[in-house]
Design an enzyme around this catalytic site. Structure first.
Site, PDB file in Angstrom:
ATOM      1  N   ASN A   7       0.745  -1.123  -0.036  1.00  0.00           N
ATOM      2  CA  ASN A   7      -0.077  -0.174   0.076  1.00  0.00           C
ATOM      3  C   ASN A   7       1.034   1.334  -0.185  1.00  0.00           C
ATOM      4  OD1 ASN A   7      -1.515   2.259   1.140  1.00  0.00           O
ATOM      5  ND2 ASN A   7      -3.069   0.945   1.693  1.00  0.00           N
ATOM      6  N   ASP A   9      -0.118   4.525  -0.158  1.00  0.00           N
ATOM      7  CA  ASP A   9      -0.842   5.792   0.138  1.00  0.00           C
ATOM      8  C   ASP A   9       0.103   6.650   0.924  1.00  0.00           C
ATOM      9  OD1 ASP A   9      -3.086   4.420  -0.739  1.00  0.00           O
ATOM     10  OD2 ASP A   9      -3.934   4.190   1.173  1.00  0.00           O
ATOM     11  N   HIS A  10       1.071   6.269   1.760  1.00  0.00           N
ATOM     12  CA  HIS A  10       1.750   7.116   2.435  1.00  0.00           C
ATOM     13  C   HIS A  10       2.858   8.094   1.623  1.00  0.00           C
ATOM     14  CE1 HIS A  10      -0.171   6.136   6.040  1.00  0.00           C
ATOM     15  NE2 HIS A  10       1.111   5.629   6.863  1.00  0.00           N
ATOM     16  N   ARG A  18       3.038  18.942   0.672  1.00  0.00           N
ATOM     17  CA  ARG A  18       3.408  20.196   0.065  1.00  0.00           C
ATOM     18  C   ARG A  18       2.783  20.371  -1.243  1.00  0.00           C
ATOM     19  NH1 ARG A  18       8.481  22.445   1.847  1.00  0.00           N
ATOM     20  NH2 ARG A  18       8.496  22.137   3.925  1.00  0.00           N
ATOM     21  N   HIS A  43      -5.715   3.585  -1.751  1.00  0.00           N
ATOM     22  CA  HIS A  43      -7.140   4.129  -1.203  1.00  0.00           C
ATOM     23  C   HIS A  43      -7.406   5.378  -1.717  1.00  0.00           C
ATOM     24  CE1 HIS A  43      -9.857   4.561   2.591  1.00  0.00           C
ATOM     25  NE2 HIS A  43     -10.437   4.481   1.305  1.00  0.00           N
ATOM     26  N   ARG A  45      -9.554   8.112  -1.225  1.00  0.00           N
ATOM     27  CA  ARG A  45     -10.460   8.690  -0.499  1.00  0.00           C
ATOM     28  C   ARG A  45     -11.388   9.466  -1.143  1.00  0.00           C
ATOM     29  NH1 ARG A  45      -8.996   6.648   5.259  1.00  0.00           N
ATOM     30  NH2 ARG A  45     -10.731   8.136   5.867  1.00  0.00           N
ATOM     31  N   ARG A  49      -7.201  12.826   0.348  1.00  0.00           N
ATOM     32  CA  ARG A  49      -6.186  13.406   1.083  1.00  0.00           C
ATOM     33  C   ARG A  49      -4.692  12.784   0.826  1.00  0.00           C
ATOM     34  NH1 ARG A  49      -7.425  10.075   6.972  1.00  0.00           N
ATOM     35  NH2 ARG A  49      -9.166  11.255   6.634  1.00  0.00           N
ATOM     36  N   HIS A  50      -4.762  11.711   0.270  1.00  0.00           N
ATOM     37  CA  HIS A  50      -3.464  11.173  -0.427  1.00  0.00           C
ATOM     38  C   HIS A  50      -3.347  10.872  -1.671  1.00  0.00           C
ATOM     39  CE1 HIS A  50      -5.349   7.437   0.887  1.00  0.00           C
ATOM     40  NE2 HIS A  50      -4.916   7.733   2.256  1.00  0.00           N
ATOM     41  N   GLU A  70      -8.611   0.156  -3.138  1.00  0.00           N
ATOM     42  CA  GLU A  70      -9.418   0.470  -1.951  1.00  0.00           C
ATOM     43  C   GLU A  70     -10.420   1.560  -1.911  1.00  0.00           C
ATOM     44  OE1 GLU A  70      -7.169   0.937   1.701  1.00  0.00           O
ATOM     45  OE2 GLU A  70      -6.127  -1.124   1.337  1.00  0.00           O
ATOM     46  N   THR A 100      -6.996   6.527   9.868  1.00  0.00           N
ATOM     47  CA  THR A 100      -6.658   5.709   8.852  1.00  0.00           C
ATOM     48  C   THR A 100      -8.090   4.569   9.062  1.00  0.00           C
ATOM     49  OG1 THR A 100      -5.274   3.517   8.209  1.00  0.00           O
ATOM     50  CG2 THR A 100      -5.490   4.083  10.703  1.00  0.00           C
ATOM     51  N   THR A 101      -8.216   3.713   8.155  1.00  0.00           N
ATOM     52  CA  THR A 101      -9.495   2.892   8.151  1.00  0.00           C
ATOM     53  C   THR A 101      -9.413   2.145   9.624  1.00  0.00           C
ATOM     54  OG1 THR A 101      -8.718   2.473   6.090  1.00  0.00           O
ATOM     55  CG2 THR A 101     -10.751   1.129   6.976  1.00  0.00           C
ATOM     56  N   GLU A 151     -11.061  -9.472   3.275  1.00  0.00           N
ATOM     57  CA  GLU A 151      -9.829  -9.029   3.831  1.00  0.00           C
ATOM     58  C   GLU A 151      -9.945  -8.779   5.389  1.00  0.00           C
ATOM     59  OE1 GLU A 151      -7.483  -5.866   1.933  1.00  0.00           O
ATOM     60  OE2 GLU A 151      -6.423  -5.265   4.125  1.00  0.00           O
ATOM     61  N   HIS A 190      -3.568  -4.319   7.589  1.00  0.00           N
ATOM     62  CA  HIS A 190      -3.768  -3.002   8.602  1.00  0.00           C
ATOM     63  C   HIS A 190      -3.018  -3.485  10.045  1.00  0.00           C
ATOM     64  CE1 HIS A 190      -5.241   0.332  10.287  1.00  0.00           C
ATOM     65  NE2 HIS A 190      -5.528   0.614   9.140  1.00  0.00           N
ATOM     66  N   HIS A 213       1.981   1.037   5.958  1.00  0.00           N
ATOM     67  CA  HIS A 213       2.615   1.922   7.002  1.00  0.00           C
ATOM     68  C   HIS A 213       4.082   1.334   7.216  1.00  0.00           C
ATOM     69  CE1 HIS A 213       2.883   5.107   9.928  1.00  0.00           C
ATOM     70  NE2 HIS A 213       3.612   4.032  10.684  1.00  0.00           N
TER      71      HIS A 213
HETATM   72  N1  PXP Z   1      -5.747  -2.807   4.307  1.00  0.00           N
HETATM   73  C1  PXP Z   1      -6.967  -2.071   4.231  1.00  0.00           C
HETATM   74  C2  PXP Z   1      -8.343  -2.461   3.980  1.00  0.00           C
HETATM   75  C3  PXP Z   1      -6.577  -0.585   4.683  1.00  0.00           C
HETATM   76  O1  PXP Z   1      -7.426   0.391   4.730  1.00  0.00           O
HETATM   77  C4  PXP Z   1      -5.176  -0.523   4.935  1.00  0.00           C
HETATM   78  C5  PXP Z   1      -4.786   1.115   5.381  1.00  0.00           C
HETATM   79  O2  PXP Z   1      -4.730   1.780   4.132  1.00  0.00           O
HETATM   80  C6  PXP Z   1      -4.045  -1.414   4.793  1.00  0.00           C
HETATM   81  C7  PXP Z   1      -4.612  -2.684   4.548  1.00  0.00           C
HETATM   82  C8  PXP Z   1      -2.763  -1.343   5.192  1.00  0.00           C
HETATM   83  O3  PXP Z   1      -2.655  -0.747   6.613  1.00  0.00           O
HETATM   84  P1  PXP Z   1      -1.348  -0.425   7.255  1.00  0.00           P
HETATM   85  O4  PXP Z   1      -0.813   0.695   6.494  1.00  0.00           O
HETATM   86  O5  PXP Z   1      -1.469  -0.188   8.638  1.00  0.00           O
HETATM   87  O6  PXP Z   1      -0.066  -1.572   6.739  1.00  0.00           O
END
Ligand code: PXP
Length: 238
Positions: A7, A9-10, A18, A43, A45, A49-50, A70, A100-101, A151, A190, A213
């Site tokens: 993932n 997103d970060h 920025r 994801h 959203r 936001r990201h 997602e 986060t979710t 999931e 997660h 993350h």
């Molecule tokens: N799975 C789902 C459905 C999520 O929403 C997220 C967070 O975006 C993750 C997995 C990944 O979680 P983490 O960033 O804590 O690894």
């Protein structure tokens, strides 16, 4: 062996801090693939936001492994998903205020909304996974709706300490069995990191782990390709 969905997103979160063009999640996805990622997860959203619409469009063109989107049951996002057709969509709950979710979907109470989203996505040829807590009635409902995969939300396991960690793992194991007994594919994610991933990767029939993350945090220190390679090495022999 479970597949690893990275993932990213970060990476987009840092860019959006920025409102600039770097770091680019598209570039991060390529490096994650080079590190052995079996999938790229983003994801989109509602509040953007990201990840941005542009990221989804470009990743759809450039990702050569599974692209997992997602998304919440929001009309505009569902429309975009059906048009751009990621390989897989994971339906998640979404709250404006959350960092986060926070939990799994409540499909028992929101059955029609989830059923509608699921049918729209499946009709567009997208594999649909539902993000659920390890809760027997939610899993039962997912099977009734015809989801391809579930999931499991591993957040409670990841946060648990001492004996309760084993209890949370046991819940994931029995939920996992229920999911595969009902003919669905088992995914989890997660809060998974380099310390806690192995027992989850070792759950019978675990097909896909989505991790964000901890990999991006490690990538900040050692680079994306190595961070993914190290996580793959942990999962590979489970
Ligand atoms: N799975 C789902 C459905 C999520 O929403 C997220 C967070 O975006 C993750 C997995 C990944 O979680 P983490 O960033 O804590 O690894």
């Amino acid at each position: 062996m479970a597949e690893l969905g990275v993932n990213i997103d970060h990476v987009a979160t840092v860019r959006q801090a920025r409102r600039t063009y770097e770091p680019d999640p598209v570039w991060a996805a390529t490096l994650a693939e080079l590190g052995g990622a079996d999938g790229i997860t983003i994801h989109l959203r509602e509040d953007r936001r990201h990840i941005q619409d542009r990221d989804l469009k470009l990743l759809r063109e450039t990702v050569t492994v599974k692209l997992n989107l997602e998304l919440a049951c929001v009309d505009e996002i569902l429309e975009l998903a059906c048009r751009l057709r990621p390989d897989q969509a994971t339906i998640v709950p979404e709250k404006r205020e959350e960092v986060t979710t926070e939990g799994g979907l409540d499909i028992v109470s929101n059955r029609d909304t989830v059923a509608n989203a699921l049918v729209r996505l499946q009709d567009a040829g997208i594999v649909v996974s539902l993000f659920l807590d390890p809760d027997a009635s939610q899993i039962e409902a997912a099977a009734e709706l015809g989801a391809h995969a579930v999931e499991l939300h591993t957040g409670s396991y990841a946060l648990a300490k001492g004996n309760s960690r084993q209890e949370e793992l046991d819940k994931l194991v029995s939920a996992g069995k229920q999911i595969t007994d009902l003919g669905m594919t088992l995914h989890a994610g997660h809060g998974l990191n380099y310390q806690n991933v192995k027992p989850v990767a070792a759950i019978s029939s675990m097909h896909e782990l989505n991790i964000g993350h901890s990999i991006v945090a490690r990538a900040v220190m050692v680079g994306m390709e190595r961070a993914v390679r190290e996580m793959k090495a942990l999962i590979i022999n489970c």
